[in-house]
Write an enzyme that holds these catalytic residues in place. Structure first.
Site, short mmCIF file in Angstrom:
data_model
loop_
_atom_site.label_atom_id
_atom_site.label_comp_id
_atom_site.label_asym_id
_atom_site.label_seq_id
_atom_site.Cartn_x
_atom_site.Cartn_y
_atom_site.Cartn_z
N GLN A 57 11.42 59.32 12.51
CA GLN A 57 12.56 58.39 12.42
C GLN A 57 11.91 56.92 11.95
O GLN A 57 12.34 56.49 11.15
CB GLN A 57 13.51 58.35 13.49
CG GLN A 57 14.57 57.36 13.10
CD GLN A 57 15.66 57.26 14.44
OE1 GLN A 57 15.38 57.85 15.26
NE2 GLN A 57 16.67 56.47 14.09
N LYS A 85 16.39 63.20 12.32
CA LYS A 85 17.63 63.77 12.86
C LYS A 85 18.15 64.83 12.39
O LYS A 85 18.88 65.53 13.17
CB LYS A 85 18.61 62.64 12.44
CG LYS A 85 18.50 61.19 13.04
CD LYS A 85 18.79 61.08 14.42
CE LYS A 85 18.95 59.72 14.87
NZ LYS A 85 19.59 59.45 16.25
N GLU A 109 26.17 61.86 23.30
CA GLU A 109 27.50 61.24 22.25
C GLU A 109 28.63 62.05 22.62
O GLU A 109 28.52 63.10 23.17
CB GLU A 109 26.98 61.54 20.92
CG GLU A 109 25.68 60.70 20.79
CD GLU A 109 25.34 60.71 19.07
OE1 GLU A 109 26.27 60.98 18.08
OE2 GLU A 109 24.08 60.47 18.67
N HIS A 161 23.95 50.15 23.04
CA HIS A 161 22.69 50.73 22.63
C HIS A 161 21.98 50.10 21.38
O HIS A 161 20.94 50.05 21.22
CB HIS A 161 23.48 52.17 22.21
CG HIS A 161 22.27 52.88 21.27
ND1 HIS A 161 21.17 53.39 22.08
CD2 HIS A 161 22.35 53.29 20.06
CE1 HIS A 161 20.37 54.50 21.13
NE2 HIS A 161 21.11 54.24 20.01
N ASP A 174 27.42 60.87 11.67
CA ASP A 174 27.05 60.10 12.84
C ASP A 174 27.09 58.55 12.80
O ASP A 174 26.59 58.14 12.00
CB ASP A 174 25.45 60.74 13.46
CG ASP A 174 25.20 60.35 14.84
OD1 ASP A 174 26.29 60.21 15.73
OD2 ASP A 174 24.09 60.04 15.06
N GLU A 211 20.32 62.18 22.24
CA GLU A 211 21.22 60.92 22.46
C GLU A 211 22.67 61.74 22.73
O GLU A 211 23.08 62.82 22.26
CB GLU A 211 21.54 60.47 20.61
CG GLU A 211 20.25 59.63 20.26
CD GLU A 211 20.74 59.08 19.05
OE1 GLU A 211 19.90 57.93 18.58
OE2 GLU A 211 21.55 59.39 18.29
N ASP A 263 22.49 64.70 19.97
CA ASP A 263 21.85 64.38 18.56
C ASP A 263 20.34 64.41 18.70
O ASP A 263 20.01 63.23 18.93
CB ASP A 263 22.51 63.17 18.02
CG ASP A 263 22.17 63.09 16.43
OD1 ASP A 263 21.87 63.87 15.79
OD2 ASP A 263 21.87 61.94 15.98
N GLU A 309 15.87 54.32 25.13
CA GLU A 309 16.48 53.09 25.84
C GLU A 309 15.99 53.14 27.32
O GLU A 309 15.53 52.20 27.99
CB GLU A 309 17.92 52.97 25.89
CG GLU A 309 18.57 52.68 24.30
CD GLU A 309 19.89 52.60 24.65
OE1 GLU A 309 20.40 51.64 25.23
OE2 GLU A 309 20.54 53.74 24.28
N THR A 331 21.47 69.42 16.13
CA THR A 331 22.51 68.55 16.67
C THR A 331 23.17 69.68 17.44
O THR A 331 23.68 70.59 16.85
CB THR A 331 23.35 67.87 15.71
OG1 THR A 331 22.59 67.03 15.12
CG2 THR A 331 24.46 67.12 16.57
N ARG A 350 11.88 60.30 17.39
CA ARG A 350 11.61 58.95 17.14
C ARG A 350 10.37 58.61 16.22
O ARG A 350 10.45 57.50 15.37
CB ARG A 350 11.85 58.14 18.64
CG ARG A 350 12.84 58.38 19.27
CD ARG A 350 14.03 57.96 18.70
NE ARG A 350 15.19 57.99 19.53
CZ ARG A 350 16.32 57.72 19.49
NH1 ARG A 350 16.90 57.46 18.22
NH2 ARG A 350 17.45 57.96 20.27
#
Length: 391
Positions: A220, A233, A181, A113, A106, A179, A213, A338, A237, A217
């Site tokens: 992480q 993570k 992607e 971002h 990834d 996420e 993904d 975000e 996925t 948080r």
């Protein structure tokens, strides 16, 4: 015999022809191609055992010349009458993971971002780390937890430590995120000790899929220093079941944003592989953001070149993802961390003020791109629903 009706404006017309692995009741998974609202069984129509297998890997390994030949044959086939037994309504098939994922990498290729997260996590420092504009930053993920769209996502547990806590605790993730992607699937690999130049991208990469993904948080944030993402993570996925061929994305090619400083020679492209792809993220039935892939700083060709420049192998079935896709506007941010600015600016979802994912939430990501016929081609969708932690 069946003549497949392709309505004007269908995102799954002859300009697209994405591949997937499907089954019908009482049958084994095999390779099909989507045409409008139908799935055409390639194992019976093309008479080749490579399409009777439960993944695309054997076909992908045959290389670009073969991909081009099969695409021509499919176009001829579905432009005429197709045997009735080979045509299935898309709503009556079960879709499976389209490839045997060999390795998963990834990246972190969106300047918007990366800058937003830098401002969130390091408010008194430069948003981008010193290396960010010199190389595509990435990490190795876990291939065994790549799942197909529609698979429930179990809320992960792990160590987490909030800023106001003196010590870490173990428990359910409190800040579960997405996420949005784009992922790229390697068709023909490279040998140990050799590198893949940028200009070989279209000969090596078979196609693209949508990726979510999922990201824990809080887990992480506590674990990632100094070696980066791990348990935050690796739990899941999700990818879309339809693989849009790179051959179908030629009309979507655009330049990447200006890259300053100029990349080192191995990262320079003679013809840039930026892609004009529009994504949509729907949270519990409400669209909350529209990330634009054309804003990505690093191209997929540059990602593949960097991934192999040290001599690391690439293999048939390797999946590498772009990292979160975000644009300059708030309504273009591809992750909820975000979009809600770290949870401090909730967004309204179905009448509720929301920050991170709750049990029962469903997220659906879809995308379209310009097609060779002047219309739009579709990627389908990648969907997932959050279910409670186990144990």
């Amino acid at each position: 015999m069946t003549r497949i009706d392709i309505p004007e404006g269908s995102p799954f017309g002859l300009a697209n022809l994405p591949y997937g692995v499907f089954s019908t009741p009482g049958t084994e998974p095999r390779v099909g191609v989507r045409v409008a609202d139908s799935v055409v069984d390639l194992s019976t129509t093309l008479g080749d055992d490579v399409f009777a297998r439960p993944s695309l890997n054997a076909f992908m390994a045959q290389g670009r010349a073969r991909w081009e030949e099969v695409r021509r044959r499919i176009t001829e086939l579905v432009s005429g009458d197709v045997p009735d037994a080979a045509v299935h309504p898309v709503g009556e098939v079960t879709m499976h993971l389209p490839v045997e994922v060999a390795d998963y990498v990834d990246f972190y290729a969106s300047e918007h971002h990366a800058s937003n997260l830098g401002r969130l996590f390091r408010p008194n420092a430069e948003p981008l780390m010193p290396n960010w504009k010199h190389l595509p930053v990435g990490y190795h993920g876990r291939a065994g937890t790549v799942v197909v769209s529609g698979t429930d996502i179990v809320r992960p547990s792990g160590q987490r430590k909030a800023p106001d806590e003196d010590a870490p605790t173990f428990g359910e993730c409190r800040r579960l995120d997405i996420e949005a992607e784009l992922g790229f699937i390697v068709g023909t690999g490279s040998e140990l000790g050799s590198a893949v130049p940028c200009d070989e991208f279209a000969d090596r990469v078979f196609g693209a899929v949508l990726v979510n993904d999922w990201s824990a948080r809080d887990i992480q944030a506590w674990e990632y220093v100094p070696l980066g993402p791990f348990l935050g993570k690796s739990f899941a996925t999700s990818i879309s079941p339809w693989v849009v061929p790179i051959l179908a994305l030629e009309a979507a090619r655009v330049p990447t944003p200006a890259q300053d400083p100029e990349p080192l020679p191995y990262l320079r492209e003679s013809e840039p592989w930026g892609l004009d792809i529009d994504l949509s993220v729907v949270w519990n039935g409400q669209e909350v953001t529209r990330p634009p892939y054309r804003e990505m700083y690093w191209s997929p060709a540059q990602m593949l070149a960097h991934m192999t420049v040290n001599g690391a192998t690439s293999r048939t079935g390797d999946l590498y993802a772009s990292g979160t896709i975000s644009g300059p506007a708030k309504e273009q941010r591809g992750a909820f961390i975000e979009l809600t600015w770290g949870g401090r600016e909730p967004v309204e979802v179905a009448g509720e003020q929301r920050t991170f994912l709750q049990d029962g939430d469903e997220v659906v990501i879809s995308a379209t791109a310009p097609g060779a016929d002047g219309g739009r081609i579709g990627f389908g969708e990648v969907a997932g629903r959050i279910v409670p932690a186990k144990g």
